[in-house]
Design a protein around this motif. Structure first.
Motif, PDB file in Angstrom:
ATOM      1  N   GLU A 128      35.072  51.268  45.191  1.00 58.93           N
ATOM      2  CA  GLU A 128      34.985  51.540  43.743  1.00 58.93           C
ATOM      3  C   GLU A 128      34.802  53.013  43.392  1.00 58.93           C
ATOM      4  OE1 GLU A 128      36.005  49.555  41.495  1.00 58.93           O
ATOM      5  OE2 GLU A 128      36.046  47.748  42.718  1.00 58.93           O
ATOM      6  N   PRO A 129      33.941  53.771  44.101  1.00 65.92           N
ATOM      7  CA  PRO A 129      33.805  55.188  43.731  1.00 65.92           C
ATOM      8  C   PRO A 129      35.089  56.000  43.888  1.00 65.92           C
ATOM      9  CG  PRO A 129      31.992  54.506  45.160  1.00 65.92           C
ATOM     10  CD  PRO A 129      32.990  53.382  45.141  1.00 65.92           C
ATOM     11  N   TYR A 130      36.071  55.468  44.617  1.00 65.42           N
ATOM     12  CA  TYR A 130      37.326  56.182  44.835  1.00 65.42           C
ATOM     13  C   TYR A 130      38.422  55.740  43.880  1.00 65.42           C
ATOM     14  CZ  TYR A 130      34.735  57.167  49.043  1.00 65.42           C
ATOM     15  OH  TYR A 130      33.749  57.550  49.916  1.00 65.42           O
ATOM     16  N   SER A 131      38.105  54.799  43.005  1.00 63.23           N
ATOM     17  CA  SER A 131      39.097  54.260  42.076  1.00 63.23           C
ATOM     18  C   SER A 131      38.807  54.768  40.675  1.00 63.23           C
ATOM     19  CB  SER A 131      39.031  52.724  42.092  1.00 63.23           C
ATOM     20  OG  SER A 131      39.882  52.197  41.117  1.00 63.23           O
ATOM     21  N   ASP A 132      39.774  55.453  40.088  1.00 67.06           N
ATOM     22  CA  ASP A 132      39.613  55.827  38.679  1.00 67.06           C
ATOM     23  C   ASP A 132      40.506  54.886  37.878  1.00 67.06           C
ATOM     24  OD1 ASP A 132      41.958  56.889  39.628  1.00 67.06           O
ATOM     25  OD2 ASP A 132      41.780  58.788  38.597  1.00 67.06           O
ATOM     26  N   GLY A 133      39.926  54.207  36.963  1.00 67.17           N
ATOM     27  CA  GLY A 133      40.666  53.199  36.211  1.00 67.17           C
ATOM     28  C   GLY A 133      40.136  51.822  36.530  1.00 67.17           C
ATOM     29  N   PRO A 134      41.015  50.825  36.531  1.00 65.95           N
ATOM     30  CA  PRO A 134      40.567  49.453  36.800  1.00 65.95           C
ATOM     31  C   PRO A 134      39.888  49.343  38.167  1.00 65.95           C
ATOM     32  CG  PRO A 134      42.813  49.460  35.979  1.00 65.95           C
ATOM     33  CD  PRO A 134      42.442  50.897  36.242  1.00 65.95           C
ATOM     34  N   SER A 135      39.025  48.367  38.308  1.00 64.17           N
ATOM     35  CA  SER A 135      38.304  48.185  39.562  1.00 64.17           C
ATOM     36  C   SER A 135      39.242  47.637  40.639  1.00 64.17           C
ATOM     37  CB  SER A 135      37.122  47.246  39.373  1.00 64.17           C
ATOM     38  OG  SER A 135      37.567  45.912  39.272  1.00 64.17           O
ATOM     39  N   ILE A 136      38.859  47.852  41.874  1.00 67.01           N
ATOM     40  CA  ILE A 136      39.617  47.330  43.005  1.00 67.01           C
ATOM     41  C   ILE A 136      39.692  45.808  42.914  1.00 67.01           C
ATOM     42  CG2 ILE A 136      39.610  47.085  45.519  1.00 67.01           C
ATOM     43  CD1 ILE A 136      40.426  49.888  44.487  1.00 67.01           C
ATOM     44  N   THR A 137      38.622  45.177  42.462  1.00 64.71           N
ATOM     45  CA  THR A 137      38.609  43.719  42.321  1.00 64.71           C
ATOM     46  C   THR A 137      39.674  43.258  41.334  1.00 64.71           C
ATOM     47  OG1 THR A 137      36.258  43.706  42.831  1.00 64.71           O
ATOM     48  CG2 THR A 137      37.145  41.734  41.800  1.00 64.71           C
ATOM     49  N   GLU A 138      39.848  44.006  40.234  1.00 66.19           N
ATOM     50  CA  GLU A 138      40.889  43.646  39.261  1.00 66.19           C
ATOM     51  C   GLU A 138      42.280  43.766  39.874  1.00 66.19           C
ATOM     52  OE1 GLU A 138      39.792  44.757  34.873  1.00 66.19           O
ATOM     53  OE2 GLU A 138      39.072  46.345  36.223  1.00 66.19           O
ATOM     54  N   TYR A 139      42.488  44.813  40.664  1.00 72.20           N
ATOM     55  CA  TYR A 139      43.772  44.953  41.339  1.00 72.20           C
ATOM     56  C   TYR A 139      43.982  43.828  42.344  1.00 72.20           C
ATOM     57  CZ  TYR A 139      44.888  49.590  39.520  1.00 72.20           C
ATOM     58  OH  TYR A 139      45.214  50.640  38.719  1.00 72.20           O
ATOM     59  N   GLU A 140      42.921  43.468  43.058  1.00 70.58           N
ATOM     60  CA  GLU A 140      43.039  42.408  44.056  1.00 70.58           C
ATOM     61  C   GLU A 140      43.470  41.092  43.406  1.00 70.58           C
ATOM     62  OE1 GLU A 140      40.610  40.891  47.907  1.00 70.58           O
ATOM     63  OE2 GLU A 140      39.441  41.064  46.070  1.00 70.58           O
ATOM     64  N   GLN A 141      43.064  40.865  42.177  1.00 68.67           N
ATOM     65  CA  GLN A 141      43.406  39.630  41.481  1.00 68.67           C
ATOM     66  C   GLN A 141      44.894  39.530  41.150  1.00 68.67           C
ATOM     67  OE1 GLN A 141      40.596  39.579  38.252  1.00 68.67           O
ATOM     68  NE2 GLN A 141      38.908  39.003  39.594  1.00 68.67           N
ATOM     69  N   LEU A 142      45.629  40.628  41.309  1.00 67.60           N
ATOM     70  CA  LEU A 142      47.078  40.602  41.107  1.00 67.60           C
ATOM     71  C   LEU A 142      47.781  39.906  42.266  1.00 67.60           C
ATOM     72  CD1 LEU A 142      47.697  44.242  39.840  1.00 67.60           C
ATOM     73  CD2 LEU A 142      47.572  42.147  38.466  1.00 67.60           C
ATOM     74  N   ARG A 143      47.085  39.760  43.389  1.00 63.68           N
ATOM     75  CA  ARG A 143      47.661  39.150  44.587  1.00 63.68           C
ATOM     76  C   ARG A 143      47.264  37.686  44.676  1.00 63.68           C
ATOM     77  NH1 ARG A 143      48.190  42.547  49.458  1.00 63.68           N
ATOM     78  NH2 ARG A 143      47.182  40.795  50.474  1.00 63.68           N
ATOM     79  N   THR A 144      48.029  36.930  45.443  1.00 62.23           N
ATOM     80  CA  THR A 144      47.676  35.525  45.649  1.00 62.23           C
ATOM     81  C   THR A 144      46.731  35.361  46.830  1.00 62.23           C
ATOM     82  OG1 THR A 144      49.597  35.139  47.065  1.00 62.23           O
ATOM     83  CG2 THR A 144      49.856  34.687  44.687  1.00 62.23           C
ATOM     84  N   ARG A 145      46.533  36.418  47.613  1.00 64.40           N
ATOM     85  CA  ARG A 145      45.595  36.360  48.741  1.00 64.40           C
ATOM     86  C   ARG A 145      44.659  37.560  48.688  1.00 64.40           C
ATOM     87  NH1 ARG A 145      49.333  36.949  53.990  1.00 64.40           N
ATOM     88  NH2 ARG A 145      51.061  36.263  52.736  1.00 64.40           N
ATOM     89  N   ARG A 146      43.516  37.395  49.349  1.00 68.02           N
ATOM     90  CA  ARG A 146      42.526  38.476  49.379  1.00 68.02           C
ATOM     91  C   ARG A 146      43.012  39.625  50.244  1.00 68.02           C
ATOM     92  NH1 ARG A 146      36.680  35.915  49.195  1.00 68.02           N
ATOM     93  NH2 ARG A 146      36.203  37.964  49.986  1.00 68.02           N
TER      94      ARG A 146
END
Length: 157
Positions: A128-146
């Motif tokens: 998370e500290p390396y992500s500016d913008g949406p959280s990594i978790t939000e991006y992960e939800q774009l995928r069908t797998r973890r």
């Protein structure tokens, strides 16, 4: 009463992501390695070169990847430009977990493993500290797998 509706984060098209990585590898090659690798610093993940063995060919493979440090370990996200398929480098590491990495200050041997359970969640949150913008978790939800969290542990030799 107004309700806030969250829109899913957007990612660049696949062709753009692949082109960016080709350009990055090209700049690394053209500059003889003077450009392209970096240690993580506040607000910016690091970049390393991972040397693996092809799972079906046994041929040497190289990928430039983002990482951060967790003590002596290096942490990678096995994402493929946020596509659903796992990246080839992770499939190679699953078959042959012993590898090496090039960092800005030298190379080292590592052994890869996938983080599970609470460790995985802690390492995912560590991005998370390396992500500016949406959280990594939000991006992960774009995928069908973890997204697998990969730990590269230094080894002797």
């Amino acid at each position: 009463m107004s309700e806030t509706v969250s829109t899913p984060p957007s990612v660049p098209p696949r062709w753009f992501i692949r082109t960016a990585w080709v350009v990055h590898r090209g700049l690394y090659a053209i500059t003889g390695g003077r450009f392209g690798l970096a240690r993580p610093r506040p607000g910016k993940y690091g970049m390393l070169r991972l040397h693996t063995v092809g799972r079906t060919t046994a041929a040497p493979r190289v990928a430039i990847l983002a990482y951060y440090e967790d003590g002596q370990d290096l942490v990678l996200m096995a994402m493929n430009g946020w596509a659903d398929a796992h990246p080839a480098w992770w499939l190679n590491l699953r078959a042959h977990p012993d590898a090496s990495v090039d960092l800005p200050d030298g190379s080292m041997r590592v052994r890869a493993r996938e983080a599970q359970g609470l460790e995985r969640e802690r390492l995912l949150a560590g991005w998370e500290p390396y992500s500016d913008g949406p959280s990594i978790t939000e991006y992960e939800q774009l995928r069908t797998r973890r997204v697998p969290m990969i730990v590269l542990e230094p080894t002797a030799g």
